[in-house]
Motif scaffolding. Structure first.
Motif, PDB file in Angstrom:
ATOM      1  N   ARG A 213       0.831  -1.208   0.000  1.00 56.67           N
ATOM      2  CA  ARG A 213       0.000   0.000   0.000  1.00 56.67           C
ATOM      3  C   ARG A 213       0.865   1.259   0.000  1.00 56.67           C
ATOM      4  NH1 ARG A 213      -1.344   2.958   4.271  1.00 56.67           N
ATOM      5  NH2 ARG A 213      -0.946   1.285   5.781  1.00 56.67           N
ATOM      6  N   LEU A 214       1.904   1.257   0.842  1.00 60.83           N
ATOM      7  CA  LEU A 214       2.777   2.423   0.930  1.00 60.83           C
ATOM      8  C   LEU A 214       3.577   2.632  -0.352  1.00 60.83           C
ATOM      9  CD1 LEU A 214       4.093   2.045   4.605  1.00 60.83           C
ATOM     10  CD2 LEU A 214       2.360   3.640   3.742  1.00 60.83           C
ATOM     11  N   ALA A 215       3.885   1.523  -1.025  1.00 67.48           N
ATOM     12  CA  ALA A 215       4.649   1.612  -2.274  1.00 67.48           C
ATOM     13  C   ALA A 215       3.752   1.899  -3.480  1.00 67.48           C
ATOM     14  CB  ALA A 215       5.431   0.317  -2.505  1.00 67.48           C
ATOM     15  N   GLY A 216       2.452   1.888  -3.216  1.00 65.66           N
ATOM     16  CA  GLY A 216       1.503   2.137  -4.305  1.00 65.66           C
ATOM     17  C   GLY A 216       1.364   0.957  -5.236  1.00 65.66           C
ATOM     18  N   ASN A 217       1.706  -0.240  -4.730  1.00 62.01           N
ATOM     19  CA  ASN A 217       1.661  -1.424  -5.584  1.00 62.01           C
ATOM     20  C   ASN A 217       0.478  -2.342  -5.281  1.00 62.01           C
ATOM     21  OD1 ASN A 217       4.107  -0.648  -6.795  1.00 62.01           O
ATOM     22  ND2 ASN A 217       5.306  -1.673  -5.191  1.00 62.01           N
ATOM     23  N   SER A 218      -0.437  -1.862  -4.458  1.00 58.22           N
ATOM     24  CA  SER A 218      -1.577  -2.705  -4.096  1.00 58.22           C
ATOM     25  C   SER A 218      -2.429  -2.993  -5.334  1.00 58.22           C
ATOM     26  CB  SER A 218      -2.441  -2.014  -3.038  1.00 58.22           C
ATOM     27  OG  SER A 218      -1.683  -1.769  -1.869  1.00 58.22           O
ATOM     28  N   ALA A 219      -2.738  -4.253  -5.511  1.00 57.84           N
ATOM     29  CA  ALA A 219      -3.587  -4.639  -6.632  1.00 57.84           C
ATOM     30  C   ALA A 219      -5.011  -4.150  -6.385  1.00 57.84           C
ATOM     31  CB  ALA A 219      -3.564  -6.161  -6.789  1.00 57.84           C
ATOM     32  N   LYS A 220      -5.610  -3.554  -7.398  1.00 57.81           N
ATOM     33  CA  LYS A 220      -6.971  -3.038  -7.244  1.00 57.81           C
ATOM     34  C   LYS A 220      -7.960  -4.188  -7.262  1.00 57.81           C
ATOM     35  CE  LYS A 220     -10.222   0.332  -9.085  1.00 57.81           C
ATOM     36  NZ  LYS A 220     -10.481   0.867  -7.746  1.00 57.81           N
ATOM     37  N   ASP A 221      -8.737  -4.269  -6.189  1.00 55.65           N
ATOM     38  CA  ASP A 221      -9.740  -5.325  -6.066  1.00 55.65           C
ATOM     39  C   ASP A 221     -10.997  -4.895  -6.816  1.00 55.65           C
ATOM     40  OD1 ASP A 221     -11.544  -7.287  -5.279  1.00 55.65           O
ATOM     41  OD2 ASP A 221     -10.733  -7.405  -3.246  1.00 55.65           O
ATOM     42  N   PRO A 222     -11.451  -5.708  -7.762  1.00 57.21           N
ATOM     43  CA  PRO A 222     -12.651  -5.327  -8.518  1.00 57.21           C
ATOM     44  C   PRO A 222     -13.924  -5.390  -7.683  1.00 57.21           C
ATOM     45  CG  PRO A 222     -11.978  -7.546  -9.098  1.00 57.21           C
ATOM     46  CD  PRO A 222     -10.899  -6.997  -8.213  1.00 57.21           C
ATOM     47  N   TYR A 223     -13.830  -6.000  -6.501  1.00 53.90           N
ATOM     48  CA  TYR A 223     -15.001  -6.152  -5.662  1.00 53.90           C
ATOM     49  C   TYR A 223     -14.824  -5.381  -4.350  1.00 53.90           C
ATOM     50  CZ  TYR A 223     -15.932 -10.063  -8.819  1.00 53.90           C
ATOM     51  OH  TYR A 223     -16.149 -10.834  -9.925  1.00 53.90           O
ATOM     52  N   GLY A 224     -15.872  -5.306  -3.597  1.00 52.27           N
ATOM     53  CA  GLY A 224     -15.866  -4.665  -2.295  1.00 52.27           C
ATOM     54  C   GLY A 224     -17.168  -4.982  -1.591  1.00 52.27           C
ATOM     55  N   PRO A 225     -17.362  -4.468  -0.386  1.00 51.76           N
ATOM     56  CA  PRO A 225     -18.601  -4.762   0.344  1.00 51.76           C
ATOM     57  C   PRO A 225     -19.852  -4.396  -0.439  1.00 51.76           C
ATOM     58  CG  PRO A 225     -17.017  -3.671   1.774  1.00 51.76           C
ATOM     59  CD  PRO A 225     -16.457  -3.605   0.394  1.00 51.76           C
ATOM     60  N   LEU A 226     -19.779  -3.308  -1.218  1.00 54.26           N
ATOM     61  CA  LEU A 226     -20.951  -2.855  -1.964  1.00 54.26           C
ATOM     62  C   LEU A 226     -21.271  -3.750  -3.158  1.00 54.26           C
ATOM     63  CD1 LEU A 226     -20.410   1.017  -1.887  1.00 54.26           C
ATOM     64  CD2 LEU A 226     -21.795  -0.396  -0.372  1.00 54.26           C
ATOM     65  N   SER A 227     -20.422  -4.754  -3.406  1.00 56.18           N
ATOM     66  CA  SER A 227     -20.701  -5.719  -4.469  1.00 56.18           C
ATOM     67  C   SER A 227     -21.730  -6.757  -4.025  1.00 56.18           C
ATOM     68  CB  SER A 227     -19.410  -6.435  -4.892  1.00 56.18           C
ATOM     69  OG  SER A 227     -18.436  -5.518  -5.334  1.00 56.18           O
ATOM     70  N   PHE A 228     -22.040  -6.770  -2.724  1.00 58.06           N
ATOM     71  CA  PHE A 228     -22.955  -7.762  -2.171  1.00 58.06           C
ATOM     72  C   PHE A 228     -24.321  -7.110  -1.918  1.00 58.06           C
ATOM     73  CE2 PHE A 228     -18.712  -9.131  -1.227  1.00 58.06           C
ATOM     74  CZ  PHE A 228     -18.731 -10.513  -1.336  1.00 58.06           C
ATOM     75  N   ARG A 229     -25.335  -7.612  -2.622  1.00 56.03           N
ATOM     76  CA  ARG A 229     -26.671  -7.024  -2.485  1.00 56.03           C
ATOM     77  C   ARG A 229     -27.176  -7.105  -1.063  1.00 56.03           C
ATOM     78  NH1 ARG A 229     -32.082  -9.876  -4.612  1.00 56.03           N
ATOM     79  NH2 ARG A 229     -31.743 -10.887  -2.591  1.00 56.03           N
ATOM     80  N   HIS A 230     -26.972  -8.252  -0.401  1.00 60.98           N
ATOM     81  CA  HIS A 230     -27.524  -8.411   0.945  1.00 60.98           C
ATOM     82  C   HIS A 230     -26.853  -7.468   1.929  1.00 60.98           C
ATOM     83  CE1 HIS A 230     -23.898 -10.847   1.424  1.00 60.98           C
ATOM     84  NE2 HIS A 230     -24.120 -10.918   2.722  1.00 60.98           N
ATOM     85  N   PHE A 231     -25.593  -7.082   1.660  1.00 58.21           N
ATOM     86  CA  PHE A 231     -24.933  -6.120   2.541  1.00 58.21           C
ATOM     87  C   PHE A 231     -25.486  -4.712   2.324  1.00 58.21           C
ATOM     88  CE2 PHE A 231     -21.756  -2.777   2.982  1.00 58.21           C
ATOM     89  CZ  PHE A 231     -21.580  -2.818   4.357  1.00 58.21           C
ATOM     90  N   VAL A 232     -25.646  -4.323   1.069  1.00 61.56           N
ATOM     91  CA  VAL A 232     -26.168  -2.987   0.753  1.00 61.56           C
ATOM     92  C   VAL A 232     -27.551  -2.797   1.376  1.00 61.56           C
ATOM     93  CG1 VAL A 232     -26.933  -1.452  -1.088  1.00 61.56           C
ATOM     94  CG2 VAL A 232     -24.842  -2.788  -1.372  1.00 61.56           C
ATOM     95  N   LEU A 233     -28.428  -3.775   1.173  1.00 61.59           N
ATOM     96  CA  LEU A 233     -29.772  -3.682   1.742  1.00 61.59           C
ATOM     97  C   LEU A 233     -29.730  -3.763   3.264  1.00 61.59           C
ATOM     98  CD1 LEU A 233     -31.745  -5.916  -0.807  1.00 61.59           C
ATOM     99  CD2 LEU A 233     -31.571  -3.417  -0.738  1.00 61.59           C
ATOM    100  N   GLY A 234     -28.750  -4.499   3.794  1.00 66.67           N
ATOM    101  CA  GLY A 234     -28.601  -4.594   5.244  1.00 66.67           C
ATOM    102  C   GLY A 234     -28.133  -3.285   5.849  1.00 66.67           C
ATOM    103  N   ALA A 235     -27.278  -2.557   5.133  1.00 69.29           N
ATOM    104  CA  ALA A 235     -26.822  -1.253   5.617  1.00 69.29           C
ATOM    105  C   ALA A 235     -27.995  -0.277   5.673  1.00 69.29           C
ATOM    106  CB  ALA A 235     -25.718  -0.714   4.711  1.00 69.29           C
ATOM    107  N   VAL A 236     -28.874  -0.342   4.669  1.00 64.54           N
ATOM    108  CA  VAL A 236     -30.082   0.493   4.686  1.00 64.54           C
ATOM    109  C   VAL A 236     -30.980   0.079   5.851  1.00 64.54           C
ATOM    110  CG1 VAL A 236     -32.164   1.151   3.421  1.00 64.54           C
ATOM    111  CG2 VAL A 236     -29.987   0.883   2.208  1.00 64.54           C
ATOM    112  N   ALA A 237     -31.049  -1.240   6.098  1.00 62.59           N
ATOM    113  CA  ALA A 237     -31.853  -1.743   7.218  1.00 62.59           C
ATOM    114  C   ALA A 237     -31.334  -1.206   8.547  1.00 62.59           C
ATOM    115  CB  ALA A 237     -31.850  -3.276   7.221  1.00 62.59           C
ATOM    116  N   ILE A 238     -30.016  -1.110   8.683  1.00 62.61           N
ATOM    117  CA  ILE A 238     -29.443  -0.561   9.912  1.00 62.61           C
ATOM    118  C   ILE A 238     -29.798   0.915  10.064  1.00 62.61           C
ATOM    119  CG2 ILE A 238     -27.212   0.262  10.792  1.00 62.61           C
ATOM    120  CD1 ILE A 238     -27.957  -2.415  11.887  1.00 62.61           C
ATOM    121  N   PHE A 239     -29.801   1.659   8.951  1.00 59.25           N
ATOM    122  CA  PHE A 239     -30.197   3.070   8.980  1.00 59.25           C
ATOM    123  C   PHE A 239     -31.593   3.208   9.595  1.00 59.25           C
ATOM    124  CE2 PHE A 239     -32.370   6.750   7.221  1.00 59.25           C
ATOM    125  CZ  PHE A 239     -31.426   7.764   7.316  1.00 59.25           C
ATOM    126  N   PHE A 240     -32.532   2.394   9.103  1.00 62.44           N
ATOM    127  CA  PHE A 240     -33.900   2.465   9.610  1.00 62.44           C
ATOM    128  C   PHE A 240     -33.986   1.902  11.033  1.00 62.44           C
ATOM    129  CE2 PHE A 240     -35.312   2.368   4.978  1.00 62.44           C
ATOM    130  CZ  PHE A 240     -35.606   3.714   4.965  1.00 62.44           C
TER     131      PHE A 240
END
Length: 423
Positions: A213-240
């Motif tokens: 990370r410090l060398a700027g050589n970290s491989a870019k991950d094409p995915y992340g938490p927002l790639s998961f539908r159940h997580f996105v909807l769950g985050a909205v559920a936590i808001f409510f």
């Protein structure tokens, strides 16, 4: 996973997480309980009385993702220590607000304290879920931790209510000073205990990852938490959900404390009863969490809460039960019982939303905590509705939020992105 493969016990770390859970509710509910005080001392409207609570939760929106990054890079122990220092400072600023007679200083203190609560939440939830091994067992451990959360939530409003006394005209920040002094002392003690406790670091970046990370050589991950539908909807559920959990007692506190036949002391006791019901519910959730799915927990408790709040909105506000010469509003009793329902929702939603995230758990926790700002936004909107249409009718907003939780339990919580690599 309460022990490592080498036999080392995780019990001390679990105890520390439980203690942090206590502080989250104690300080958060302190901000909610202060609504009665700022209404009197600073002349705030019902909506503005929630400004301290709003500031507390807006801090989540500001700090959620940065705190997730801190957790990933510095680990659970460092994040916990930093959080308790910030928490002590935030409560200290609120303490001073009563002596400088400044509503702005009070709100600033609540905002600073919110940074701490956000960071502590980011630590305790993924840690307990991980130590429990995820799944039903992870949910079970979060429910046990939530029981400690409910103890803190029960104590704060009762303390404030009884310190204020029987009339809202006596409500001042200085009268609630003993509660804030206790909070600051607990933060100081927590710092020492955390410093001396060995806390595992399952999600901290490796030296190789840090170097890349410090060398700027970290491989870019094409995915992340927002790639998961159940997580996105769950985050909205936590808001409510957090909006529901906070909106039920906060709105009731301001409304019933202002009624001559109820008053701050009785209201504070009943609001404490709401958090005590959450304690009972979480103890029950912890006992059965290994056997009952998080999906069923969320579904049935959301449906029960809808039924109780329908009673609040449809029954006459003057309806009361006489208990040993004291008239207790039926609506306030129904609100108190809602604590049994909201008690297990947090653990169930977090468990469902975090299931199957693997290496994305730490950044997901940061995003999750960002959406906790609903605990400030929803009650603020609810009390704006209360100013215009009446406090009891404002609970229709929470009923709509609960309907979303039912939808999430039935449909949105299913992981449809299992093909994404998470190791």
């Amino acid at each position: 996973m309460t022990k490592t493969s080498s036999g080392r016990s995780y019990a001390p770390a679990i105890v520390v997480m439980f203690a942090l859970f206590f502080m989250i509710a104690f300080v958060t509910n302190l901000a909610g309980s202060m609504g009665v005080i700022v209404t009197n001392q600073f002349g705030a409207s019902k909506a503005l009385s929630q400004l301290g609570s709003l500031a507390n939760f807006i801090a989540y929106a500001c700090m959620g993702i940065p705190a997730g990054i801190i957790l990933k890079r510095k680990g659970y122990k460092f994040t916990s220590l930093l959080a308790v220092v910030i928490g002590l400072a935030g409560v200290g600023i609120q303490f001073l607000s009563g002596y400088v007679e400044s509503f702005a200083v009070y709100v600033a203190g609540a905002f600073v304290a919110g940074f701490s609560m956000c960071m502590l939440n980011i630590v305790v939830n993924p840690m307990l879920n991980t130590l429990g091994g995820g799944g039903n067992k992870g949910n079970q451990l979060i429910q046990w931790g939530g029981s400690c959360n409910s103890i803190g939530g029960t104590i704060a409003p009762v303390f404030v209510g009884w310190l204020v006394g029987g009339s809202i005209s006596d409500a001042t920040v200085s009268k609630a000073a003993p509660v804030m002094i206790i909070a600051m002392a607990i933060f100081a003690l927590a710092f020492v205990v955390i410093m001396l406790t060995d806390i595992p670091e399952p999600h901290m970046e490796t030296p190789e990852q840090k170097e890349a990370r410090l060398a700027g050589n970290s491989a870019k991950d094409p995915y992340g938490p927002l790639s998961f539908r159940h997580f996105v909807l769950g985050a909205v559920a936590i808001f409510f959900y957090v909006g529901i959990e906070v909106g039920i007692p906060n709105t009731a506190n301001v409304y019933f404390s202002g009624l001559d036949w109820v008053g701050p002391a009785l209201t504070g006791t009943m609001i404490g009863g709401y958090w005590f019901c959450m304690l009972l519910g979480r103890l029950a959730g912890g006992a059965i969490g290994g056997k009952v799915s998080s999906r069923n927990m969320l579904l049935w408790t959301s449906a029960a809460a809808i039924a109780l709040l329908l009673g609040v909105t449809l029954l006459p506000g003057s309806a009361a039960v006489n208990l040993r010469g004291t008239a207790i509003p039926v609506s306030l009793i129904l609100m108190m019982l809602c604590g049994l329902c909201t008690s297990v929702m947090w653990g169930a939603i977090f468990n469902l939303a975090a299931e199957g995230l693997g290496k994305y758990t730490a950044p997901a926790s940061g995003i999750f905590m960002t959406l906790v700002c609903g605990g400030g936004i929803v009650p603020f909107v609810q009390n704006a509705i209360a100013d215009k249409f009446g406090s009891l009718q404002s609970y229709w907003l929470l009923i709509v939020c609960l309907l979303y939780l039912v939808l999430y339990a039935v449909w949105g919580s299913k992981n449809v992105n299992t093909s994404i690599p998470v190791e």
